[in-house]
Design a protein around this motif. Structure first.
Motif, short mmCIF file in Angstrom:
data_model
loop_
_atom_site.label_atom_id
_atom_site.label_comp_id
_atom_site.label_asym_id
_atom_site.label_seq_id
_atom_site.Cartn_x
_atom_site.Cartn_y
_atom_site.Cartn_z
N GLU A 151 0.87 -1.18 0.00
CA GLU A 151 0.00 0.00 0.00
C GLU A 151 0.91 1.23 0.00
OE1 GLU A 151 -3.60 2.15 2.46
OE2 GLU A 151 -2.63 0.40 3.32
N VAL A 152 0.58 2.19 -0.84
CA VAL A 152 1.36 3.43 -0.91
C VAL A 152 0.93 4.31 0.26
CG1 VAL A 152 1.90 5.45 -2.31
CG2 VAL A 152 1.48 3.24 -3.43
N VAL A 153 1.91 4.68 1.12
CA VAL A 153 1.58 5.50 2.29
C VAL A 153 2.14 6.91 2.22
CG1 VAL A 153 1.21 3.55 3.84
CG2 VAL A 153 3.49 4.51 3.64
N ALA A 154 3.12 7.16 1.35
CA ALA A 154 3.66 8.51 1.18
C ALA A 154 4.37 8.59 -0.17
CB ALA A 154 4.63 8.86 2.30
N VAL A 155 4.30 9.77 -0.78
CA VAL A 155 4.94 10.00 -2.08
C VAL A 155 5.55 11.39 -2.07
CG1 VAL A 155 4.59 10.15 -4.57
CG2 VAL A 155 3.17 8.60 -3.23
N SER A 156 6.81 11.48 -2.52
CA SER A 156 7.44 12.78 -2.73
C SER A 156 7.96 12.80 -4.17
CB SER A 156 8.59 12.99 -1.73
OG SER A 156 9.69 12.16 -2.06
N ASP A 157 8.62 13.88 -4.52
CA ASP A 157 9.17 13.96 -5.87
C ASP A 157 10.21 12.88 -6.14
OD1 ASP A 157 7.62 16.14 -6.49
OD2 ASP A 157 9.19 17.61 -6.05
N ARG A 158 10.89 12.42 -5.09
CA ARG A 158 11.99 11.47 -5.27
C ARG A 158 11.75 10.11 -4.64
NH1 ARG A 158 16.59 14.75 -6.96
NH2 ARG A 158 17.74 12.82 -6.98
N LYS A 159 10.87 10.01 -3.65
CA LYS A 159 10.71 8.78 -2.88
C LYS A 159 9.26 8.31 -2.86
CE LYS A 159 14.96 8.70 -1.05
NZ LYS A 159 15.87 7.58 -1.03
N VAL A 160 9.09 7.01 -2.61
CA VAL A 160 7.77 6.44 -2.37
C VAL A 160 7.90 5.53 -1.14
CG1 VAL A 160 8.12 4.50 -3.98
CG2 VAL A 160 5.81 5.17 -3.35
N LYS A 161 6.96 5.65 -0.20
CA LYS A 161 6.96 4.81 0.99
C LYS A 161 5.81 3.81 0.87
CE LYS A 161 7.91 6.30 5.16
NZ LYS A 161 7.81 6.94 6.50
N LEU A 162 6.15 2.53 1.05
CA LEU A 162 5.17 1.45 0.90
C LEU A 162 5.03 0.70 2.21
CD1 LEU A 162 6.43 0.00 -2.51
CD2 LEU A 162 4.69 1.75 -2.14
N ARG A 163 3.82 0.18 2.46
CA ARG A 163 3.55 -0.62 3.65
C ARG A 163 3.10 -2.01 3.23
NH1 ARG A 163 -0.92 1.83 6.15
NH2 ARG A 163 0.51 3.29 7.10
N CYS A 164 3.68 -3.02 3.87
CA CYS A 164 3.27 -4.40 3.64
C CYS A 164 1.95 -4.63 4.38
CB CYS A 164 4.34 -5.36 4.16
SG CYS A 164 3.82 -7.09 4.12
N PRO A 165 0.91 -5.16 3.72
CA PRO A 165 -0.38 -5.37 4.39
C PRO A 165 -0.36 -6.51 5.40
CG PRO A 165 -0.45 -6.26 2.18
CD PRO A 165 0.86 -5.55 2.31
N PHE A 166 0.66 -7.34 5.37
CA PHE A 166 0.74 -8.47 6.31
C PHE A 166 1.53 -8.10 7.56
CE2 PHE A 166 0.32 -10.30 2.04
CZ PHE A 166 -0.88 -10.98 2.21
N SER A 167 2.76 -7.60 7.38
CA SER A 167 3.63 -7.29 8.52
C SER A 167 3.48 -5.85 9.00
CB SER A 167 5.09 -7.53 8.14
OG SER A 167 5.51 -6.57 7.18
N GLN A 168 2.85 -4.99 8.19
CA GLN A 168 2.74 -3.56 8.43
C GLN A 168 4.09 -2.83 8.37
OE1 GLN A 168 -0.43 -2.09 8.64
NE2 GLN A 168 -0.89 -4.19 8.04
N ARG A 169 5.12 -3.54 7.96
CA ARG A 169 6.44 -2.93 7.81
C ARG A 169 6.39 -1.89 6.70
NH1 ARG A 169 11.89 -6.12 5.98
NH2 ARG A 169 13.27 -4.33 6.14
N GLU A 170 7.01 -0.74 6.94
CA GLU A 170 7.06 0.32 5.94
C GLU A 170 8.49 0.47 5.43
OE1 GLU A 170 5.34 3.94 7.44
OE2 GLU A 170 3.38 3.00 7.70
N LEU A 171 8.61 0.60 4.12
CA LEU A 171 9.90 0.78 3.48
C LEU A 171 9.82 1.94 2.50
CD1 LEU A 171 10.61 -2.97 2.68
CD2 LEU A 171 11.56 -1.64 4.55
N GLU A 172 10.90 2.69 2.41
CA GLU A 172 10.94 3.83 1.50
C GLU A 172 12.02 3.60 0.45
OE1 GLU A 172 10.37 8.37 2.36
OE2 GLU A 172 12.44 7.80 2.82
N TRP A 173 11.67 3.83 -0.80
CA TRP A 173 12.60 3.64 -1.91
C TRP A 173 12.55 4.85 -2.82
CZ3 TRP A 173 9.52 -1.11 -1.37
CH2 TRP A 173 10.26 -2.17 -0.85
N ASN A 174 13.58 4.97 -3.64
CA ASN A 174 13.51 5.94 -4.73
C ASN A 174 12.33 5.55 -5.61
OD1 ASN A 174 15.82 7.36 -3.93
ND2 ASN A 174 17.15 6.03 -5.12
N ARG A 175 11.69 6.54 -6.20
CA ARG A 175 10.53 6.24 -7.06
C ARG A 175 10.94 5.32 -8.19
NH1 ARG A 175 6.57 11.18 -7.80
NH2 ARG A 175 5.55 9.55 -8.97
#
Length: 73
Positions: free
Chosen positions: A32-56
């Protein structure tokens, strides 16, 4: 002038709250997409709820409606 077949890629315009499935690679799975910036996207796993941020990244292959999400873990 000589011509060639060229593949053109464009960054995907992620939207907060969007449910996505990545079919291959280190980010494979449901997110699930939880945050978006010009350079990054933060995603959340629906099972573990772990959030990870990567370059777009990512490019649309297909958009589907009526799909069960999240899929099986």
């Amino acid at each position: 002038m000589e011509t060639h077949d060229v593949t053109v890629f464009k960054p995907y315009p992620f939207r907060v709250g969007q449910k996505i499935n990545i079919e291959d690679g280190p980010r494979k799975g449901d997110w699930e997409v939880v945050a978006v910036s010009d350079r990054k996207v933060k995603l959340r796993c629906p099972f573990s709820q772990r959030e990870l941020e990567w370059n777009r990244f990512c490019y649309v292959i297909d958009e589907q409606t009526g799909v069960q999400w999240p899929g099986k873990e």
